[in-house]
Design a protein around this motif. Sequence first.
Motif, mmCIF file in Angstrom:
data_model
loop_
_atom_site.group_PDB
_atom_site.id
_atom_site.type_symbol
_atom_site.label_atom_id
_atom_site.label_comp_id
_atom_site.label_asym_id
_atom_site.label_seq_id
_atom_site.Cartn_x
_atom_site.Cartn_y
_atom_site.Cartn_z
ATOM 1 N N GLY A 1 -14.518 29.389 -29.540
ATOM 2 C CA GLY A 1 -15.575 28.439 -29.211
ATOM 3 C C GLY A 1 -15.091 27.409 -28.196
ATOM 4 O O GLY A 1 -15.719 27.194 -27.155
ATOM 5 N N LYS B 1 -10.115 18.968 -26.037
ATOM 6 C CA LYS B 1 -11.357 19.227 -26.760
ATOM 7 C C LYS B 1 -11.088 19.435 -28.246
ATOM 8 O O LYS B 1 -11.822 18.937 -29.113
ATOM 9 C CB LYS B 1 -12.038 20.456 -26.161
ATOM 10 C CG LYS B 1 -13.470 20.635 -26.563
ATOM 11 C CD LYS B 1 -14.084 21.883 -25.936
ATOM 12 C CE LYS B 1 -14.447 21.680 -24.486
ATOM 13 N NZ LYS B 1 -15.741 20.939 -24.367
ATOM 14 N N GLU C 1 -12.477 17.302 -31.358
ATOM 15 C CA GLU C 1 -13.220 17.926 -32.461
ATOM 16 C C GLU C 1 -12.586 17.573 -33.806
ATOM 17 O O GLU C 1 -13.288 17.329 -34.787
ATOM 18 C CB GLU C 1 -13.272 19.445 -32.284
ATOM 19 C CG GLU C 1 -14.159 19.841 -31.121
ATOM 20 C CD GLU C 1 -14.813 21.196 -31.309
ATOM 21 O OE1 GLU C 1 -14.406 21.931 -32.242
ATOM 22 O OE2 GLU C 1 -15.721 21.520 -30.529
ATOM 23 N N ARG D 1 -13.748 14.238 -34.744
ATOM 24 C CA ARG D 1 -15.107 14.269 -35.272
ATOM 25 C C ARG D 1 -15.138 14.791 -36.702
ATOM 26 O O ARG D 1 -15.866 14.277 -37.553
ATOM 27 C CB ARG D 1 -16.011 15.141 -34.392
ATOM 28 C CG ARG D 1 -16.446 14.427 -33.096
ATOM 29 C CD ARG D 1 -17.107 15.369 -32.109
ATOM 30 N NE ARG D 1 -18.398 15.871 -32.565
ATOM 31 C CZ ARG D 1 -19.528 15.186 -32.490
ATOM 32 N NH1 ARG D 1 -19.533 13.976 -31.999
ATOM 33 N NH2 ARG D 1 -20.659 15.706 -32.917
ATOM 34 N N CYS D 2 -14.344 15.816 -36.986
ATOM 35 C CA CYS D 2 -14.302 16.366 -38.341
ATOM 36 C C CYS D 2 -13.795 15.321 -39.332
ATOM 37 O O CYS D 2 -14.296 15.197 -40.449
ATOM 38 C CB CYS D 2 -13.410 17.614 -38.399
ATOM 39 S SG CYS D 2 -14.171 19.029 -37.577
ATOM 40 N N ILE E 1 -16.481 12.904 -40.061
ATOM 41 C CA ILE E 1 -17.461 13.503 -40.979
ATOM 42 C C ILE E 1 -16.937 13.424 -42.410
ATOM 43 O O ILE E 1 -17.646 12.996 -43.329
ATOM 44 C CB ILE E 1 -17.750 14.971 -40.574
ATOM 45 C CG1 ILE E 1 -18.503 14.990 -39.246
ATOM 46 C CG2 ILE E 1 -18.533 15.685 -41.664
ATOM 47 C CD1 ILE E 1 -18.590 16.371 -38.603
ATOM 48 N N ASP E 2 -15.678 13.819 -42.583
ATOM 49 C CA ASP E 2 -15.100 13.771 -43.928
ATOM 50 C C ASP E 2 -15.052 12.338 -44.450
ATOM 51 O O ASP E 2 -15.148 12.093 -45.661
ATOM 52 C CB ASP E 2 -13.679 14.366 -43.920
ATOM 53 C CG ASP E 2 -13.712 15.889 -43.841
ATOM 54 O OD1 ASP E 2 -14.768 16.480 -44.168
ATOM 55 O OD2 ASP E 2 -12.695 16.500 -43.450
ATOM 56 N N LEU F 1 -21.711 8.745 -35.512
ATOM 57 C CA LEU F 1 -20.567 9.562 -35.085
ATOM 58 C C LEU F 1 -20.252 9.255 -33.625
ATOM 59 O O LEU F 1 -21.162 8.977 -32.843
ATOM 60 C CB LEU F 1 -20.880 11.051 -35.233
ATOM 61 C CG LEU F 1 -20.826 11.595 -36.662
ATOM 62 C CD1 LEU F 1 -21.296 13.046 -36.692
ATOM 63 C CD2 LEU F 1 -19.393 11.496 -37.227
ATOM 64 N N ARG G 1 -19.970 12.560 -28.083
ATOM 65 C CA ARG G 1 -19.105 13.552 -27.453
ATOM 66 C C ARG G 1 -18.971 13.196 -25.988
ATOM 67 O O ARG G 1 -19.984 13.061 -25.290
ATOM 68 C CB ARG G 1 -19.708 14.947 -27.584
ATOM 69 C CG ARG G 1 -19.636 15.448 -29.019
ATOM 70 C CD ARG G 1 -20.190 16.841 -29.109
ATOM 71 N NE ARG G 1 -21.626 16.768 -29.370
ATOM 72 C CZ ARG G 1 -22.311 17.728 -29.970
ATOM 73 N NH1 ARG G 1 -21.698 18.820 -30.368
ATOM 74 N NH2 ARG G 1 -23.593 17.620 -30.169
ATOM 75 N N ASN G 2 -17.783 12.985 -25.515
ATOM 76 C CA ASN G 2 -17.643 12.709 -24.080
ATOM 77 C C ASN G 2 -17.388 14.021 -23.357
ATOM 78 O O ASN G 2 -17.408 15.096 -23.946
ATOM 79 C CB ASN G 2 -16.523 11.696 -23.819
ATOM 80 C CG ASN G 2 -15.212 12.197 -24.376
ATOM 81 O OD1 ASN G 2 -15.094 13.363 -24.744
ATOM 82 N ND2 ASN G 2 -14.241 11.317 -24.448
ATOM 83 N N ARG G 3 -17.168 13.922 -22.094
ATOM 84 C CA ARG G 3 -17.046 15.135 -21.312
ATOM 85 C C ARG G 3 -15.973 16.074 -21.845
ATOM 86 O O ARG G 3 -16.148 17.275 -21.896
ATOM 87 C CB ARG G 3 -16.722 14.787 -19.857
ATOM 88 C CG ARG G 3 -16.667 16.063 -19.048
ATOM 89 C CD ARG G 3 -16.483 15.896 -17.595
ATOM 90 N NE ARG G 3 -16.010 17.192 -17.162
ATOM 91 C CZ ARG G 3 -16.444 17.830 -16.098
ATOM 92 N NH1 ARG G 3 -17.327 17.291 -15.332
ATOM 93 N NH2 ARG G 3 -15.979 19.008 -15.787
ATOM 94 N N ALA H 1 -17.309 17.495 -25.389
ATOM 95 C CA ALA H 1 -18.710 17.899 -25.578
ATOM 96 C C ALA H 1 -18.839 19.263 -26.251
ATOM 97 O O ALA H 1 -18.179 20.204 -25.858
ATOM 98 C CB ALA H 1 -19.415 17.915 -24.234
ATOM 99 N N SER I 1 -21.904 18.045 -18.694
ATOM 100 C CA SER I 1 -22.103 17.846 -20.129
ATOM 101 C C SER I 1 -23.528 17.437 -20.471
ATOM 102 O O SER I 1 -23.763 16.483 -21.207
ATOM 103 C CB SER I 1 -21.111 16.801 -20.655
ATOM 104 O OG SER I 1 -19.800 17.279 -20.540
ATOM 105 N N ARG J 1 -21.811 18.452 -45.810
ATOM 106 C CA ARG J 1 -21.669 17.084 -46.312
ATOM 107 C C ARG J 1 -23.013 16.482 -46.701
ATOM 108 O O ARG J 1 -23.113 15.738 -47.684
ATOM 109 C CB ARG J 1 -21.026 16.200 -45.234
ATOM 110 C CG ARG J 1 -20.582 14.867 -45.796
ATOM 111 C CD ARG J 1 -20.252 13.876 -44.700
ATOM 112 N NE ARG J 1 -21.443 13.341 -44.055
ATOM 113 C CZ ARG J 1 -21.426 12.437 -43.076
ATOM 114 N NH1 ARG J 1 -20.266 11.988 -42.605
ATOM 115 N NH2 ARG J 1 -22.539 11.994 -42.540
ATOM 116 N N ARG K 1 -21.690 30.135 -34.162
ATOM 117 C CA ARG K 1 -20.285 30.348 -33.857
ATOM 118 C C ARG K 1 -19.387 29.627 -34.856
ATOM 119 O O ARG K 1 -19.869 29.014 -35.800
ATOM 120 C CB ARG K 1 -19.959 29.942 -32.423
ATOM 121 C CG ARG K 1 -20.021 28.469 -32.128
ATOM 122 C CD ARG K 1 -19.565 28.229 -30.669
ATOM 123 N NE ARG K 1 -19.424 26.827 -30.384
ATOM 124 C CZ ARG K 1 -18.988 26.334 -29.230
ATOM 125 N NH1 ARG K 1 -18.664 27.140 -28.244
ATOM 126 N NH2 ARG K 1 -18.870 25.038 -29.054
#
Lengths: 245, 245, 245, 245, 245, 245
Positions: free
Chosen positions: D39, D217, D221, D224-225, D228-229, D237, D240-242, D245, E91, E131, E144
């Motif tokens: 991905g 990237k 990510e 971000r995870c 979330i946790d 949140l 997402r920047n360039r 993203a 983006s 979550r 994905r």
Amino acid sequence: MEEKKLTGKIARERIYLMETPRPPAGLIEAFKSLGDATGIVSDVMDQLGMTWTVPATLLKPTIAGTCIVGPALTVRNIVQREHVYETARNSVNKMAEFEAHNLACPGDVLVLEGVAGISNMGGISAQIAKRQGEAGAVVSGGIRDIAHSRRVQFPLWASEVTPITGKWRLETVAINTDIEIFGVRVAPGDIVIADDTGVCFIPRARAAEVLELARKKSAAEDERCRSIDAGVAIADLPKRNRESA
Amino acid sequence: MEEKKLTGKIARERIYLMETPRPPAGLIEAFKSLGDATGIVSDVMDQLGMTWTVPATLLKPTIAGTCIVGPALTVRNIVQREHVYETARNSVNKMAEFEAHNLACPGDVLVLEGVAGISNMGGISAQIAKRQGEAGAVVSGGIRDIAHSRRVQFPLWASEVTPITGKWRLETVAINTDIEIFGVRVAPGDIVIADDTGVCFIPRARAAEVLELARKKSAAEDERCRSIDAGVAIADLPKRNRESA
Amino acid sequence: MEEKKLTGKIARERIYLMETPRPPAGLIEAFKSLGDATGIVSDVMDQLGMTWTVPATLLKPTIAGTCIVGPALTVRNIVQREHVYETARNSVNKMAEFEAHNLACPGDVLVLEGVAGISNMGGISAQIAKRQGEAGAVVSGGIRDIAHSRRVQFPLWASEVTPITGKWRLETVAINTDIEIFGVRVAPGDIVIADDTGVCFIPRARAAEVLELARKKSAAEDERCRSIDAGVAIADLPKRNRESA
Amino acid sequence: MEEKKLTGKIARERIYLMETPRPPAGLIEAFKSLGDATGIVSDVMDQLGMTWTVPATLLKPTIAGTCIVGPALTVRNIVQREHVYETARNSVNKMAEFEAHNLACPGDVLVLEGVAGISNMGGISAQIAKRQGEAGAVVSGGIRDIAHSRRVQFPLWASEVTPITGKWRLETVAINTDIEIFGVRVAPGDIVIADDTGVCFIPRARAAEVLELARKKSAAEDERCRSIDAGVAIADLPKRNRESA
Amino acid sequence: MEEKKLTGKIARERIYLMETPRPPAGLIEAFKSLGDATGIVSDVMDQLGMTWTVPATLLKPTIAGTCIVGPALTVRNIVQREHVYETARNSVNKMAEFEAHNLACPGDVLVLEGVAGISNMGGISAQIAKRQGEAGAVVSGGIRDIAHSRRVQFPLWASEVTPITGKWRLETVAINTDIEIFGVRVAPGDIVIADDTGVCFIPRARAAEVLELARKKSAAEDERCRSIDAGVAIADLPKRNRESA
Amino acid sequence: MEEKKLTGKIARERIYLMETPRPPAGLIEAFKSLGDATGIVSDVMDQLGMTWTVPATLLKPTIAGTCIVGPALTVRNIVQREHVYETARNSVNKMAEFEAHNLACPGDVLVLEGVAGISNMGGISAQIAKRQGEAGAVVSGGIRDIAHSRRVQFPLWASEVTPITGKWRLETVAINTDIEIFGVRVAPGDIVIADDTGVCFIPRARAAEVLELARKKSAAEDERCRSIDAGVAIADLPKRNRESA
């Protein structure tokens, strides 16, 4: 009819009816007078709870602009067991749609549940079908010799066109029994209607009922077409009622 | 235009524009003068970074040899929720592309994101589209009554041909909003070009830019064709430059 | 032939033969005299243990009613590596079937293992092929500008029709080497026969053998057709023997 | 490497490189440390204008939960010309991916442009690939002996699974040349990344660049995870920047 | 609920309901107690004239052996208009299923009418769905990061698996409106039941009716299973009556 | 066997054999001892000129890692004529594979030519098949209740998985007659071998011959595997001779 000399290409007990059931007098002509009627007939069958229609996307006509109506003379083919390498060398030919032509009455429509990827009916077969007075043929699976069948003006609806013969690859296992064409069950004597848009199969027992409704619907459609030609504004066109929806 | 009487087949708030945006004067005619131009237009859009083209393998023309150009009048259909067994008996008809015909300006191209497996547009609909002056229609999903639409000389490009009606199976949910045709997003007023090879959708805002490049490319191609006819050896043909590649 | 000026569109070492092997004198004419012969030829190849036939369902003719015969001039395309966004802007054109036209002898049939989803041959290419005397072209993958190639009466058999150009998306990597067309391996100089029903590829070394058997079979079929026209009952038609089965 | 004894299964001149180009030190390990990275890698390639990714829907993994990274050792197969009836009896075996195994360096990923409908790689081939230290194999077309390759823990991504052997039906025509896998052009030494979601092919020359962006990237990510946790509300949140993203 | 902070990824007016309609108390648990119930539920819906079922052949589960039940939280994606080459570099991310997660109530099933060929939902999205307490997701089109969603034990049913992101290729155009999933129309709040065999969508208004019949049928099936375990001869098994057929 | 009480679900004359022909003693066990043998068996059949093999890509196993061998107990289903709307309400159930279970001998493999798009065999049917000692089932068309059949450890190979029942949509029209499974003709008593890679159908009369060759080939393959494990260089591996190719 019993005395008709058989070809011997298929065992007698695999011929379930020696003649396709005949439609009531005038029925075929009445359907024909509706013109390209698969749309209307499909609608009527929808309303009666039986959508037995196959799109032209699956069963493509070989001669555009043709419309046929007639009782179904059914044939079923399945693959042979032996390898074509042997059968072709030894000319092991188990194709027997010629017996169906032999039994055909004028106006019959040959409906053939064929084998995919190979030809189930060729040009000579089309020529003899034409001579016997058949109205046309509907074949799930391949056909071949398209130029030949067009030359003798015998229209077919088929899902594939391929030079690869079925004669050494398939076996005709039944004539005039129930078959399946793209999810539709067809019995001998069912009324077949085919045009550029597709093919409808009407159960014989309900054909008169379908015809009556189709006539009303056709008349209503003609009325709508006249209104359009007359320039009636779209918002003012007559509402489609139940018969003409 | 606001006073136009509506058909009531679709709620007013689902008509996002009462008229498709009109193309600049002369633009349609200029594109038409290029002849069968989907190849050239697709190339130009490639160079501008927007390949919005659908092949004729997916959208097959009903009348070979026809070429149309015009602004897109868009319609979107989705499946109905009720079972056709009930809707057909009760004539629950939620098809409303007639409203789009009602709103059509001469030259519009109906572009319909339809439902697969059923007909989204029939012969009477084609006849009225013709009367309203529409240039043609492009339909993802099925259409029917091909013989009828050919008779009135109304050309369609569609992915399927089937007698099975959509009127009891689908619902028209939007007119003149963005739709999706085989992966291409089409907005009302986009310029549609369709010929035997396929269909291109040019964003309205960039149509003039596409036209200018297409004209240059077309002229360069004509030049090459003349060189070929004049017998120039292949190795001596003029190099394709950026404009004509 | 060696002196022929090349186009430079493909490296010299990727042209494996500068001329397609010529068929024996009279062979092409003899095959042509059989008419729409893919059915018969496919049967003979079956009997000889080599079914190298592709159905018209996969390779669709652009001009119905046409039949061609000739030696294969082969071309192979594969995808380019760079993104079309860049190649289109920079006109990175790696298509080189023009070199094949340049090398073509009158009567050759261009057989092109193309890339799916894009056009491997357009209208100008068809026009120059026509001028060079090629009999026609067989393309796995897309072609475009159908109206153009029909106008110059150059027949093609192709699996797809699409405006999306291959010139910035594919690279011609070989001329006159073995290629693969829908599971059939084709060598330069193989005899290609194409009609409305499909395409046969006969190995050059066995073409005379195939021709001889095909002639016998064709004569037997003509005999059967005459019997049919004469009204012979189906059960009395002459049995198909090994040659005519 | 030159002295390596060859198998003789394929002509020497059809081996275009005796060894796949080696990736820079640490590159493979760095990609591996990203986890299931198709991905992220696909996103980075999108941003660099090269989407060379094949979905797992087309290339299905044989061992779920596996992720491999390594340089591509390429092989190309095409159909044989002779009929399998003869070749099978005479054991005419033209399969030569064993030569590729012979040339493989530890960590290589075999990438095989195979023939559809038949097996291009079996269980013994997988076993020897495992012994040679190959990381896995990617095959367009069929493979077989799935239980065998699973038993020796050699992961494959393939489009078909079939017992029907290719050994009498195909010919290996090239090793370590450019090939095409479902529309993606792959060169020997390209970096292959495969996981449960699909397969990416990164051009060797740009692998370091892709890696650097992929790392950023991936870090974003992970961040971000963690958010979330940690229960951060969705609307809060981090954007997402360039890079992420 | 009104005060919930939105993400801003989609215009407020495109969120048709801020909360999916809640099912009656106990209904979800009652359906869950039936076990793998798509077969039974599909039968009951057949008897009530509404077959809204999609086979697992089309919507494949990512975690075998899982069964979920819950109200549908619907999302619709369509393609973006701009070229990915530009959108990826800049983006331009128009994916907004995160807003649906933001609005989700525990137990909701995300039902997403996605775009084919690209990913409509990735691993981080699955993680946040988990979550938020969503029961699972059903996606027409690609997803994905399968390994990621399996790791967090969030089950999905999807038609494709692909690394190619949708974030630069699609736009989320609606939340909690009617959508279409493989020919089935789904409204927000419809009860979704998914297991290894497929997915059923029960209209909310009829869920209690379906539940009652499903319970009877399930009890009858349990009875039959016990008879089988007890060794009752097949010919002596209790007849299936209307409730248990 | 004659006294066995029938279920009455299918007319007695449509049961062509009351018992599947029994294989010679030891044959099944001998095939089983070869392990995952579809590859080897397919090769042997190739050499004998009969490739009757269906890939796992078409007939997917429900329980990975399972291998079954046994004589075919055949069943054929076709579509019903009546609309499901009526048949479901009236519980018109014409499915009769239960009669086949009733007639099954331990070790039989049910081979079912089913209807596409619907379920031809469910969980209770699998449970009773298991109780009757059947080795497994092979179904062209859909099956359902996968979790149920896995729970009772009854393995199936099928082309589709769907909750939509066939009981009101199909009719079982024959037991123990010749059927066709994806182009392979299967007779009652043919030896079925199925594993993760696919399914082979060996004609009963030639099963001993196939077994003998398969054993030799298997032994040669074991030898090659041992050489590989022993580290023999690839170029030095023993040549595959005719028996082991």
